[in-house]
Design a protein around this motif. Structure first.
Motif, PDB file in Angstrom:
ATOM      1  N   SER A  18      -0.613   5.805   8.395  1.00  0.00           N
ATOM      2  CA  SER A  18      -1.227   5.707   7.066  1.00  0.00           C
ATOM      3  C   SER A  18      -0.286   6.245   5.992  1.00  0.00           C
ATOM      4  O   SER A  18      -0.084   5.595   4.955  1.00  0.00           O
ATOM      5  CB  SER A  18      -2.549   6.472   7.055  1.00  0.00           C
ATOM      6  N   ASP A  19       0.301   7.407   6.234  1.00  0.00           N
ATOM      7  CA  ASP A  19       1.223   8.004   5.260  1.00  0.00           C
ATOM      8  C   ASP A  19       2.461   7.145   5.060  1.00  0.00           C
ATOM      9  O   ASP A  19       2.916   6.944   3.931  1.00  0.00           O
ATOM     10  CB  ASP A  19       1.646   9.406   5.699  1.00  0.00           C
ATOM     11  N   TYR A  20       3.013   6.624   6.154  1.00  0.00           N
ATOM     12  CA  TYR A  20       4.234   5.820   6.055  1.00  0.00           C
ATOM     13  C   TYR A  20       3.985   4.527   5.283  1.00  0.00           C
ATOM     14  O   TYR A  20       4.766   4.161   4.397  1.00  0.00           O
ATOM     15  CB  TYR A  20       4.799   5.514   7.445  1.00  0.00           C
ATOM     16  N   ILE A  21       2.895   3.837   5.612  1.00  0.00           N
ATOM     17  CA  ILE A  21       2.576   2.581   4.922  1.00  0.00           C
ATOM     18  C   ILE A  21       2.351   2.839   3.438  1.00  0.00           C
ATOM     19  O   ILE A  21       2.855   2.111   2.584  1.00  0.00           O
ATOM     20  CB  ILE A  21       1.348   1.901   5.569  1.00  0.00           C
ATOM     21  N   LEU A  25       5.238   1.173   1.175  1.00  0.00           N
ATOM     22  CA  LEU A  25       4.806  -0.082   0.564  1.00  0.00           C
ATOM     23  C   LEU A  25       3.983   0.109  -0.705  1.00  0.00           C
ATOM     24  O   LEU A  25       3.595  -0.867  -1.337  1.00  0.00           O
ATOM     25  CB  LEU A  25       4.011  -0.910   1.577  1.00  0.00           C
ATOM     26  N   GLN A  26       3.679   1.369  -1.040  1.00  0.00           N
ATOM     27  CA  GLN A  26       2.896   1.669  -2.236  1.00  0.00           C
ATOM     28  C   GLN A  26       1.529   0.986  -2.212  1.00  0.00           C
ATOM     29  O   GLN A  26       1.081   0.410  -3.200  1.00  0.00           O
ATOM     30  CB  GLN A  26       3.668   1.259  -3.498  1.00  0.00           C
ATOM     31  N   VAL A  27       0.887   1.035  -1.047  1.00  0.00           N
ATOM     32  CA  VAL A  27      -0.450   0.468  -0.868  1.00  0.00           C
ATOM     33  C   VAL A  27      -1.327   1.481  -0.147  1.00  0.00           C
ATOM     34  O   VAL A  27      -0.836   2.431   0.450  1.00  0.00           O
ATOM     35  CB  VAL A  27      -0.429  -0.865  -0.073  1.00  0.00           C
ATOM     36  N   SER A  28      -2.604   1.242  -0.168  1.00  0.00           N
ATOM     37  CA  SER A  28      -3.555   2.095   0.531  1.00  0.00           C
ATOM     38  C   SER A  28      -3.701   1.586   1.968  1.00  0.00           C
ATOM     39  O   SER A  28      -3.915   0.398   2.188  1.00  0.00           O
ATOM     40  CB  SER A  28      -4.902   2.033  -0.195  1.00  0.00           C
ATOM     41  N   ALA A  29      -3.587   2.488   2.921  1.00  0.00           N
ATOM     42  CA  ALA A  29      -3.760   2.151   4.340  1.00  0.00           C
ATOM     43  C   ALA A  29      -4.863   3.045   4.891  1.00  0.00           C
ATOM     44  O   ALA A  29      -4.612   4.150   5.347  1.00  0.00           O
ATOM     45  CB  ALA A  29      -2.458   2.353   5.103  1.00  0.00           C
ATOM     46  N   GLU A  30      -6.085   2.550   4.831  1.00  0.00           N
ATOM     47  CA  GLU A  30      -7.230   3.323   5.276  1.00  0.00           C
ATOM     48  C   GLU A  30      -7.560   2.993   6.720  1.00  0.00           C
ATOM     49  O   GLU A  30      -7.683   1.825   7.075  1.00  0.00           O
ATOM     50  CB  GLU A  30      -8.437   3.018   4.386  1.00  0.00           C
TER      51      GLU A  30
END
Length: 166
Positions: A18-21, A25-30
């Motif tokens: 989640s932190d890496y994505i 990529l400057q997106v939310s990874a929930e």
């Protein structure tokens, strides 16, 4: 043997991915869903894997469908290979992304006192991968990817983690 080993590993994978994505990529990874899986195989339109070697021995698969890959590739190209032409570089770009995410996971494993190293990434696009459930425990983590600023749904990334049984 630690009775909470698998739970610790899933927590590390969830947080690291989640932190890496989000960072790259400057997106939310929930994290949308996670848990044990009894699937005897997997197949994704876009799938890369990295081996974990050492104290934690297993494999991590990063899978996504074509829509998600199409939406994330320009962002990956901007962050990973800024000067490269996207055409013809898709597989190497996705493998580099998987390799960097795997390195992030290994760094977090080291920080949590697990002695593990990263193997070579492999592209398994559209290939059926069998999982030997007699030798491995399997977990799946699903991340919902979206760009909150643009209010855009970008798809899901499926992280399948297999770890050798003791």
């Amino acid at each position: 043997m630690d009775p909470f080993l698998d739970e610790k590993l899933i927590a590390i994978l969830s947080k690291s991915c989640s932190d890496y994505i989000a960072k790259q990529l400057q997106v939310s990874a929930e994290r949308e869903a996670y848990g044990p899986s009894k699937n005897e195989g997997l197949c994704y339109e876009s799938c890369q894997s990295v081996d974990l070697l050492g104290e934690v021995e297993g494999k991590i698969y990063f899978g996504m469908d074509g829509y998600t890959r199409l939406k994330l590739l320009p962002r990956m190209a901007d962050k990973i290979h800024q000067e490269s032409d996207l055409k013809g570089m898709v597989d190497s770009l996705l493998m580099e992304f998987a390799n960097q995410m795997g390195a992030e996971i290994v760094n977090e494993l080291h920080a949590n006192q697990f002695d593990s190293d990263l193997g070579v990434p492999e592209s398994l696009n559209n290939k059926l991968v069998k999982v030997d459930l007699n030798r491995y425990r399997q977990y799946i983590i699903i991340f919902f990817i979206r760009d909150r600023r643009a209010h855009e749904y970008l798809g899901r990334i499926y992280v399948v983690f297999i770890v050798r049984k003791f």
